[in-house]
Motif scaffolding. Structure first.
Motif, mmCIF file in Angstrom:
data_model
loop_
_atom_site.group_PDB
_atom_site.id
_atom_site.type_symbol
_atom_site.label_atom_id
_atom_site.label_comp_id
_atom_site.label_asym_id
_atom_site.label_seq_id
_atom_site.Cartn_x
_atom_site.Cartn_y
_atom_site.Cartn_z
ATOM 1 N N THR A 1 -0.341 0.755 -9.953
ATOM 2 C CA THR A 1 0.466 -1.145 -11.072
ATOM 3 C C THR A 1 0.043 -1.498 -9.970
ATOM 4 O O THR A 1 1.829 -1.360 -9.411
ATOM 5 N N GLU B 1 1.084 4.280 -3.133
ATOM 6 C CA GLU B 1 1.185 5.804 -2.751
ATOM 7 C C GLU B 1 1.962 6.405 -2.689
ATOM 8 O O GLU B 1 2.143 7.359 -3.338
ATOM 9 N N SER C 1 -8.164 -10.797 -1.560
ATOM 10 C CA SER C 1 -8.841 -9.713 -2.103
ATOM 11 C C SER C 1 -8.434 -8.210 -1.188
ATOM 12 O O SER C 1 -8.801 -7.345 -1.918
ATOM 13 N N HIS C 2 -7.527 -8.501 -0.561
ATOM 14 C CA HIS C 2 -7.385 -6.735 -0.163
ATOM 15 C C HIS C 2 -6.460 -6.615 -0.927
ATOM 16 O O HIS C 2 -6.014 -5.607 -1.624
ATOM 17 N N LYS D 1 -5.062 -2.428 -5.773
ATOM 18 C CA LYS D 1 -4.574 -2.112 -7.119
ATOM 19 C C LYS D 1 -5.102 -0.848 -8.184
ATOM 20 O O LYS D 1 -4.954 -0.445 -8.592
ATOM 21 N N GLU D 2 -6.262 -0.153 -7.128
ATOM 22 C CA GLU D 2 -6.889 0.833 -6.974
ATOM 23 C C GLU D 2 -5.833 1.621 -6.947
ATOM 24 O O GLU D 2 -6.291 3.836 -7.350
ATOM 25 N N LEU D 3 -4.699 1.933 -6.487
ATOM 26 C CA LEU D 3 -3.811 2.759 -5.772
ATOM 27 C C LEU D 3 -3.159 3.277 -6.269
ATOM 28 O O LEU D 3 -2.159 3.858 -6.891
ATOM 29 N N GLU E 1 -6.571 -7.059 -4.512
ATOM 30 C CA GLU E 1 -8.020 -6.527 -5.603
ATOM 31 C C GLU E 1 -7.633 -4.868 -4.817
ATOM 32 O O GLU E 1 -8.217 -4.209 -6.212
ATOM 33 N N GLU E 2 -8.192 -4.677 -3.927
ATOM 34 C CA GLU E 2 -8.436 -3.101 -3.463
ATOM 35 C C GLU E 2 -7.312 -2.928 -3.527
ATOM 36 O O GLU E 2 -7.340 -0.741 -4.041
ATOM 37 N N LYS F 1 1.029 -1.062 -0.113
ATOM 38 C CA LYS F 1 -0.331 0.095 -0.042
ATOM 39 C C LYS F 1 1.055 1.541 -0.253
ATOM 40 O O LYS F 1 0.818 2.524 -0.848
#
Length: 340
Positions: free
Chosen positions: A59, A30, A49-50, A55-57, A52-53, A26
């Motif tokens: 590459t 960032e 699952s974390h 990946k919104e931040l 996948e979440e 993470k």
């Protein structure tokens, strides 16, 4: 067109569905890094699952890799500037610890390092070990100050075979194997030895000491025995916040001039008795049992200062029990360890 110097740095974090690894990924995202991570089973949606979440931040690529499968880390490490080695076996209570914990830990570390050599792009490798590799040894009296020259006593632990003996043994042996390999192959290697790590991370499937650290609040007797085992083995309950552990990982690759070698990463030395007293005052609703005198230590008999890391310019953000436990109750509720 972007100049060559604008190329984003790429980092590989092994063991991406681990506790420390999840927060490190993470933080790297960032900061604008391209991140490649490895897991044993990318198809396991629940465990991952974390990721996948995250990946919104930025590459983030997820690769399959198996510690004992040589070459399985090649693809993930190819083209990386930095490699953070956090994948490790977690079966602390395995019936056959030599085969199920110690050998995979050493073999897995060497397999990742071989992939780093093949890649030819890795500027620095950061190996995550533990203060369990520093402090599990016979301690006489109090006032024992242990530094990076201190090693847990493998012969003593292997002969006694009590408690979680195989865990410190695995950490000592994988550190020494990694150090020898890095020297032979010209790899820049920093080994970080975090103490008992606490605090909130993206990972929601925790197989670490978080339940033990929360046992004084949860009343879980099995986990409290783990905590007592840590205090007995370490001569204290050494704690560090997971944020500080991840910041230290970033620090040793980003700060120019940090030498290769071993660094203790520990925020605070405390005891079960001291922690119970603090928690009883801060969280009266949990009816914390503070009557544990006579069972454990009144004060730490061993200290694990992070002097070497601090002397390089690193600053800890969390230095007190209040700061270290600040997000632990919320995290414990999220994980289902504490009631909502």
């Amino acid at each position: 067109m972007a100049a060559a110097g604008d190329r984003k740095k790429t980092a590989c974090v092994t063991g991406g569905n681990g506790y420390i690894a999840s927060l490190l990924i993470k933080m790297l995202l960032e900061k604008g890094y391209v991140v490649k991570t490895t897991v044993r089973n990318p198809e396991d949606k629940e465990k991952n699952s974390h990721l996948e979440e995250l990946k919104e931040l930025g590459t983030l690529e997820v690769f399959r890799a198996e510690l004992q499968e040589e070459g399985s880390f090649d693809e993930a490490i190819a083209g990386c500037d930095y490699a953070f080695l956090l994948a490790a076996p977690v079966n602390y209570t395995a019936p056959n610890p030599e085969k199920e914990l110690i050998e995979p830990a050493i073999q897995g570390t060497l397999n990742v390092l071989r992939s780093c050599v093949k890649a030819g792009t890795v500027k620095r490798v950061v190996l995550t070990s533990s203060t369990a590799a520093v402090s599990s040894r016979p301690l006489e009296g109090d006032g024992n100050v242990l530094d990076e020259e201190s090693w847990s006593d493998v012969e003593y632990l292997s002969a006694k075979r009590t408690g979680l003996w195989a865990y410190p043994v695995s950490k000592v042996l994988l550190e020494k194997a990694a150090s020898k390999f890095a020297e032979e192959h010209g790899i820049s290697l920093v080994t970080l030895c975090p103490s008992v790590t606490v605090g909130e991370a993206p990972d929601r499937k925790v197989y670490t000491t978080v339940p033990a650290i929360l046992s004084l609040l949860s009343g879980d007797e099995v986990e409290l025995r783990v905590l007592k085992g840590i205090e007995k083995a370490s001569g204290s309950v050494p704690l560090v916040h997971v944020q500080d552990v991840c910041l230290a990982h970033l620090f040793v690759v980003e700060k120019v001039g940090v030498p290769d070698g071993r660094y203790i990463c520990n925020g605070l030395d405390t005891t079960i008795a001291e922690t119970a007293k603090f928690l009883a005052e801060k969280y009266p609703e949990y009816n914390v049992n503070t009557d544990i005198s006579g069972e454990g230590l009144e004060k730490p008999i061993a200290l694990l200062p992070s002097t070497k890391l601090i002397n390089q310019g690193f600053q800890f953000k969390y230095n007190t029990l209040a700061e270290i436990y600040d997000d632990m109750v919320g995290y414990g509720k999220t994980l289902g360890i504490l009631p909502n």
